[in-house]
Design a protein around this motif. Structure first.
Motif, PDB file in Angstrom:
ATOM      1  N   THR A   5       0.824  -1.199  -0.018  1.00 28.51           N
ATOM      2  CA  THR A   5      -0.043   0.027  -0.053  1.00 28.51           C
ATOM      3  C   THR A   5       0.710   1.193   0.014  1.00 28.51           C
ATOM      4  O   THR A   5       1.607   1.263   0.788  1.00 28.51           O
ATOM      5  CB  THR A   5      -0.936   0.055   1.303  1.00 28.51           C
ATOM      6  OG1 THR A   5      -1.730  -1.083   1.177  1.00 28.51           O
ATOM      7  CG2 THR A   5      -1.694   1.235   1.382  1.00 28.51           C
ATOM      8  N   VAL A  20      -1.861   5.055  -6.586  1.00 29.57           N
ATOM      9  CA  VAL A  20      -2.137   3.611  -6.995  1.00 29.57           C
ATOM     10  C   VAL A  20      -1.934   3.647  -8.607  1.00 29.57           C
ATOM     11  O   VAL A  20      -2.579   3.175  -9.354  1.00 29.57           O
ATOM     12  CB  VAL A  20      -3.582   3.535  -6.581  1.00 29.57           C
ATOM     13  CG1 VAL A  20      -4.616   4.367  -7.561  1.00 29.57           C
ATOM     14  CG2 VAL A  20      -4.131   1.985  -6.753  1.00 29.57           C
ATOM     15  N   ARG A  63      -6.668   2.739   1.933  1.00 31.16           N
ATOM     16  CA  ARG A  63      -6.947   2.454   0.589  1.00 31.16           C
ATOM     17  C   ARG A  63      -8.067   3.096   0.255  1.00 31.16           C
ATOM     18  O   ARG A  63      -7.915   3.413  -1.175  1.00 31.16           O
ATOM     19  CB  ARG A  63      -6.795   0.951   0.465  1.00 31.16           C
ATOM     20  CG  ARG A  63      -5.586   0.163   0.696  1.00 31.16           C
ATOM     21  CD  ARG A  63      -5.417  -1.339   0.574  1.00 31.16           C
ATOM     22  NE  ARG A  63      -4.360  -1.987   0.846  1.00 31.16           N
ATOM     23  CZ  ARG A  63      -4.531  -2.764   2.127  1.00 31.16           C
ATOM     24  NH1 ARG A  63      -5.456  -3.176   2.536  1.00 31.16           N
ATOM     25  NH2 ARG A  63      -3.139  -3.124   2.329  1.00 31.16           N
ATOM     26  N   ASN A  74      -6.220   5.082  -2.395  1.00 34.56           N
ATOM     27  CA  ASN A  74      -6.067   4.196  -3.649  1.00 34.56           C
ATOM     28  C   ASN A  74      -7.197   4.019  -4.456  1.00 34.56           C
ATOM     29  O   ASN A  74      -7.132   3.093  -5.609  1.00 34.56           O
ATOM     30  CB  ASN A  74      -5.443   2.881  -3.082  1.00 34.56           C
ATOM     31  CG  ASN A  74      -4.218   2.961  -2.301  1.00 34.56           C
ATOM     32  OD1 ASN A  74      -3.804   1.969  -1.729  1.00 34.56           O
ATOM     33  ND2 ASN A  74      -3.526   4.300  -2.521  1.00 34.56           N
ATOM     34  N   SER A  84      -6.188   7.160  -9.636  1.00 33.17           N
ATOM     35  CA  SER A  84      -4.813   7.634  -9.861  1.00 33.17           C
ATOM     36  C   SER A  84      -4.921   9.151  -9.902  1.00 33.17           C
ATOM     37  O   SER A  84      -6.065   9.662  -9.889  1.00 33.17           O
ATOM     38  CB  SER A  84      -4.402   6.842 -11.106  1.00 33.17           C
ATOM     39  OG  SER A  84      -5.086   7.776 -12.247  1.00 33.17           O
ATOM     40  N   GLY A 120      -8.473   2.899  -9.557  1.00 30.87           N
ATOM     41  CA  GLY A 120      -7.443   1.974  -8.897  1.00 30.87           C
ATOM     42  C   GLY A 120      -7.844   0.903  -7.943  1.00 30.87           C
ATOM     43  O   GLY A 120      -8.620  -0.171  -8.755  1.00 30.87           O
TER      44      GLY A 120
END
Length: 179
Positions: A59, A63, A165, A169, A172, A178
């Motif tokens: 992580t 991402v 995340r 994430n 992008s 992502g």
């Protein structure tokens, strides 16, 4: 121009896997999109065959690699010798993202130390293997691996990492999906 290889043989595989720092480059299809180059380290990379490599993807704050691969699959990995004989090896190919529970994920993760920051496995089918001199690369010593990514993940815990995340994430920097 450097040498082209037909495949990653045992000698080249050993050299690749021994590099403490390597780089991955991807880009979106959009003309105004951002090319991304990311450093990688730790014991995360495996040569799976003569034309296939994969690594455990931790992580991060972005991402890009995952988003670019999902959009177009283009990828280049670059390995550089910082000690001994100067050398640069590039692996061009098509990458794919393997998430927990998907075929191939567990096989790669099992080859490396457990890390609570693991979010995916990136697998690359290599289409071009080349090396070049590396004469301009300085000779350097590695002092130690940083353990900050593990400590960060341990502090956040599984639920905190999922939330991280979700926030960091999902897209992008160019707005591509992502995780």
């Amino acid at each position: 121009m450097g040498k082209l290889f037909d495949e990653i043989d045992d000698t080249l595989a050993g050299w690749i896997e021994a590099q403490p720092l390597w780089f991955v480059a991807t880009a979106p299809l959009a003309e105004d999109g951002h090319v991304n180059v990311s450093p990688r380290g730790h014991d995360t990379l495996s040569v799976l065959g003569p034309r296939r490599v994969a690594w455990v993807d931790y992580t991060g704050s972005g991402v890009e690699t995952i988003a670019h691969l999902r959009e177009n699959g283009r990828i280049c990995l670059m390995f550089v010798s910082y000690d001994g004989r100067p050398r640069i090896v590039r692996l061009h190919g098509t990458g794919s993202v393997l998430l927990p529970g998907e075929t191939g994920f567990d096989e790669v993760v099992a080859r490396h130390p457990d890390n609570p920051s693991t979010r995916a496995v990136i697998a690359v089918d290599v289409t071009r293997i080349s090396d070049s001199c590396g004469w301009g690369v300085p000779v350097m010593d590695v002092r130690e691996e940083r353990d900050l990514i593990r400590l960060h993940a341990e502090k956040k815990g599984p639920a905190g990492m999922e939330e991280y995340r979700r926030r960091k994430n999902a897209l992008s920097i160019d707005g591509l999906p992502g995780l």
